[in-house]
Enzyme design. Sequence first.
Site, PDB file in Angstrom:
ATOM      1  N   GLU A 101      37.036 -42.751 -29.190  1.00  0.00           N
ATOM      2  CA  GLU A 101      35.781 -42.710 -28.157  1.00  0.00           C
ATOM      3  C   GLU A 101      35.911 -43.940 -27.306  1.00  0.00           C
ATOM      4  OE1 GLU A 101      31.225 -41.081 -27.438  1.00  0.00           O
ATOM      5  OE2 GLU A 101      32.489 -40.273 -28.960  1.00  0.00           O
ATOM      6  N   ARG A 126      34.225 -35.157 -23.967  1.00  0.00           N
ATOM      7  CA  ARG A 126      34.372 -36.470 -23.780  1.00  0.00           C
ATOM      8  C   ARG A 126      35.746 -36.596 -22.944  1.00  0.00           C
ATOM      9  NH1 ARG A 126      30.064 -35.924 -25.460  1.00  0.00           N
ATOM     10  NH2 ARG A 126      29.060 -36.883 -27.368  1.00  0.00           N
ATOM     11  N   SER A 186      29.819 -45.264 -30.743  1.00  0.00           N
ATOM     12  CA  SER A 186      30.391 -44.368 -31.379  1.00  0.00           C
ATOM     13  C   SER A 186      31.983 -44.686 -31.360  1.00  0.00           C
ATOM     14  CB  SER A 186      30.235 -42.814 -31.379  1.00  0.00           C
ATOM     15  OG  SER A 186      28.849 -42.679 -31.634  1.00  0.00           O
TER      16      SER A 186
END
EC number: 1.3.1.98
Length: 284
Positions: free
Chosen positions: A280, A159, A209
């Site tokens: 995130e 990420r 998420s």
Amino acid sequence: MERDFCEIKLDEPLKYHTSFKIGGPARLFVVPNSIEGLICALSHFPDAKILGRGTNILAPDSGVDVVISTVNLNKCFVDDELIVCESGASLFSVCKKASHNSLSGLEFAYGIPGSVGGAIYMNAGAYGGQICDVVAWVEVYDGEKVMTLDRSQLEFSYRKSIFQRTRWMILKAAFKLKKADMNEINNAMEEIMTRRMESQPMDMPSAGSVFKKPGEDFYVARVIEEIGLKGLRVGDAQISTKHAGFIVNLGEARSSDVLKLIEIIRHRVKEHCGIQLQLEVEIW
């Protein structure tokens, strides 16, 4: 700034441009119609917030000053086993173009909302795949010049990418795929979409998420459920009853409601197992 290059809206509510359906007005909301228009807009507003499809953003209730949206930069073409796309192209449409041309490698991304630029920025991933697996090169603007970087220069990790520590603007990108049977590609994509529909609140406004996975065997949603927070509500923001890793907007949620839920989750998880969850979702 030439209006032929860009559309400009005043005091545009960001809730109309984010999947969370949350966010106050942007004083200036600039929508370039070409790469040249994007570079022009960036030269005038170098500190603007950049918005793709708005699927990973929590915008403030008070709004922001200037937003540049890449939504109109959606050209995409196939060159043998490469798919070359402008940064505003939706990941959904790119996956469809890949399957229509019997190109395999993006099946994992089918159903990930958002733009090509956003997916590269976050190194989006799911079901065992990540965008970094298929990126060949990215064309960027660094505020002075346009340059092309190959995958090895993009500092990809879980990420993360180089774009999170720079002000470089992703203009376009190429994905290196492989020829495969179209039916097999479509079947894999539909299987992934079915799994998404069954496990995620895709019918509710959210930003996906909320937290990054802190370890291979650590499942954030499971821990949130174990400590009794699934379904917890602040205002119209709620920890999803379908998947506790998501926060959903029940109708009139405010950014402040979501931030309070995030604070509660992080505090309780840290208290429960000593892990500090990392976001995130991107908070403006």
